[in-house]
Enzyme design. Structure first.
Site: not given
Length: 257
Positions: A59, A61, A63-64, A117, A136, A174
């Site tokens: 996805h 985001h 941090d991805h 999400h 996530d 995570h």
């Protein structure tokens, strides 16, 4: 028939993310599953003696997908990601939808749509190797916050993951497990398998060890977000016969926990 081997190199990055490099023996191809930290991924690939040929984004985001461009500039890799979020995925080359596949050397990953999400979130299931990279969407004893989708959408996504073979190894993004465990105990305090799982989690964290990957069969027995279709849990949450409302109740409680 030759067994197709995938080596998985897992490493911590950022505050609580896990990075994954997946290496297919015969071709020598290596996939970065998401890119939280480009420098860490490049350093770990170099340490392993692997060259990154693919990025498989789950996805959009940061941090991805935040390390996409630097890794692509350095390695010339091909970036795969969700078609529904293509405008937000830096450097995307191949847009993927649920049901499609990614050929990775001799291995094949099937794409699963798991929105909730984020609206375009996908997961990658290597069926022959019994491995799924879920970003996530699903965590050990938890699931992602429902930021962009609806509770119904998220429950449907978790139901797709629930339907995978129980021996599937779940690689989530995570290290949230210990906090998730404390919450799960408030939902099913009488679940003996959960109590045993929590002890193992605490022992691993006390030693500084990761609690992921996890196995789907264990999550099916202990993860409250996957158990919203259980009549006993539906009754306890005040929504008998309604899995979506039960899931929404659990998710709402976790958001405030």
């Amino acid at each position: 028939m030759t067994q197709i081997i995938l080596d998985i190199h897992q490493f911590p990055c950022l505050n609580d993310n896990y990075g994954y490099l997946v290496h297919e023996h015969y071709s020598g191809e290596t996939a970065a599953i998401d890119t939280p930290d480009a420098d860490k991924y490049l350093a770990e690939a170099k340490r392993m003696g692997w060259h990154i040929t693919h990025i498989l984004n789950t996805h959009w985001h940061p941090d991805h997908a935040g390390g996409n461009l630097k890794i692509k500039e350095t390695t010339g890799c091909t970036i795969y990601g969700p078609a529904g979020e293509a405008e937000k995925i830096p450097g995307i080359d191949v847009r993927l939808c649920g049901g499609e596949t990614v050929e990775f050397g001799r291995a094949t990953a099937r794409v699963l749509d798991v929105p909730g999400h984020t609206l375009g979130h996908i997961a990658y299931h290597f069926a022959e190797q019994h491995k799924a990279f879920v970003g996530d969407a699903l965590f050990a004893l938890g699931c992602g916050r429902v930021f962009e989708g609806t509770m119904e959408m998220m429950w449907e996504s978790l139901s797709r993951l629930k339907a995978l073979p129980p021996e599937t190894r779940i690689y989530c993004a995570h290290e949230y497990t210990q906090a998730n465990a404390r919450f799960a105990e408030t939902i099913e305090s009488g679940n003996a398998e959960l109590a045993d799982y929590v002890k193992q989690i605490d022992e691993r964290r006390d030693k500084g060890l990761p609690t992921v990957p996890t196995y789907l069969d264990r999550e099916l027995a202990t993860n409250p977000f996957l158990r919203a279709d259980m009549p006993e849990l539906q009754a306890a949450m005040g929504h008998p016969g309604d899995a979506v409302a039960t899931f929404a109740e659990i998710r709402g409680r976790k958001d405030k926990f």
